[in-house]
Design a protein around this motif. Sequence first.
Motif, PDB file in Angstrom:
ATOM      1  N   LYS A   1       0.823  -1.205   0.000  1.00  0.00           N
ATOM      2  CA  LYS A   1       0.000   0.000   0.000  1.00  0.00           C
ATOM      3  C   LYS A   1       0.858   1.258   0.000  1.00  0.00           C
ATOM      4  O   LYS A   1       0.458   2.291  -0.501  1.00  0.00           O
ATOM      5  CB  LYS A   1      -0.925   0.000   1.216  1.00  0.00           C
ATOM      6  CG  LYS A   1      -2.080  -0.972   1.081  1.00  0.00           C
ATOM      7  CD  LYS A   1      -3.028  -0.836   2.242  1.00  0.00           C
ATOM      8  CE  LYS A   1      -4.191  -1.804   2.101  1.00  0.00           C
ATOM      9  NZ  LYS A   1      -5.010  -1.535   0.931  1.00  0.00           N
TER      10      LYS A   1
ATOM     11  N   THR B   1      -6.382   4.970  -1.479  1.00  0.00           N
ATOM     12  CA  THR B   1      -5.144   5.302  -0.789  1.00  0.00           C
ATOM     13  C   THR B   1      -4.094   5.824  -1.759  1.00  0.00           C
ATOM     14  O   THR B   1      -3.359   6.771  -1.457  1.00  0.00           O
ATOM     15  CB  THR B   1      -4.601   4.074  -0.043  1.00  0.00           C
ATOM     16  OG1 THR B   1      -5.570   3.640   0.919  1.00  0.00           O
ATOM     17  CG2 THR B   1      -3.299   4.394   0.664  1.00  0.00           C
TER      18      THR B   1
ATOM     19  N   ILE C   1      -0.058   6.427   5.593  1.00  0.00           N
ATOM     20  CA  ILE C   1       0.065   7.425   4.540  1.00  0.00           C
ATOM     21  C   ILE C   1       0.761   8.651   5.121  1.00  0.00           C
ATOM     22  O   ILE C   1       0.305   9.225   6.118  1.00  0.00           O
ATOM     23  CB  ILE C   1      -1.321   7.819   3.994  1.00  0.00           C
ATOM     24  CG1 ILE C   1      -2.136   6.568   3.670  1.00  0.00           C
ATOM     25  CG2 ILE C   1      -1.174   8.683   2.748  1.00  0.00           C
ATOM     26  CD1 ILE C   1      -3.592   6.854   3.377  1.00  0.00           C
TER      27      ILE C   1
END
Length: 290
Positions: free
Chosen positions: A34, A80, A107
């Motif tokens: 991610k 994301t 993030i």
Amino acid sequence: RMPPSVRSAELRFQSAPERYGFDAVLRLLNYDGKALASNDFAQLGYLPDQIDLLVRHGHGPGGSVLFVGETGSGKTTSMTALLATHPGIVAGRQFAATVEDPPEGRILNVSQFPVPRSAESAAAENPFVPALRSLMRMDVDLIVLGEIRDAETAHVWQELNLTGHKLYATLHAPSAFGAIDRLTSRLMGLLPEAVAGPDMLACIVYQKLLPRLCPHCRIPARKAWGSDPALAARLDAYRALQLEPDGFFVRNRHGCPHCRAGAKGVIVVAETLEPTARQRELIADAKLID
């Protein structure tokens, strides 16, 4: 067993009581994926014009970007990626916050607020609502809503749009147009004329995850379908669409040392909707049909 390429991961745990005990599901979240590879929309499988649409509406002012699809379709990964590549967020010039159950991935320069929901608390006030209302008073430039799943979160999403906030959100729906049907359904309770407003929906992205054929053992479709006249005729018909039949392949279910049953990873197949003025009129009149 953890793949050797995964250095940091987390397990999502969900359980429910059944007659003789509990059923539990564990979901492995690859934080490395991610944080790195998923930020490349082309690598995820998006087409160039779809990437342009996402960047234009996702990184620009006004309206919500909705990611819709079934469970496990990669909506959060795509959302994301859009957030992690936002130039204002990356540079630290803008403030972004997420409300998720639970937060997935880490993030940079984004505040991530976990909001746990459980079956036991379903009758109580939806915990997303006070969390989102708190963010409204914190001068947030961009808000990420983990999922619109009921009337309460739908109405707060609408309120946030009307107050000028930039929003990303996910929603379970069978198609891009189906997202509009879901928002205006009896369950969500939003008025069609409100959803049709220019400050509400900037664009909708519906996506599915399909297995990526292994390049080492995939079978040319002409070879696999050649013995079936109907399938062979279908390949020839593709020429009318300016598609080269020799570019079509089918999965080798026996697989090879490089893959698992003929598949190697997954790829996004997406449908994007940027409502036109005419489509907004049809939405307001509840005449836009999926």
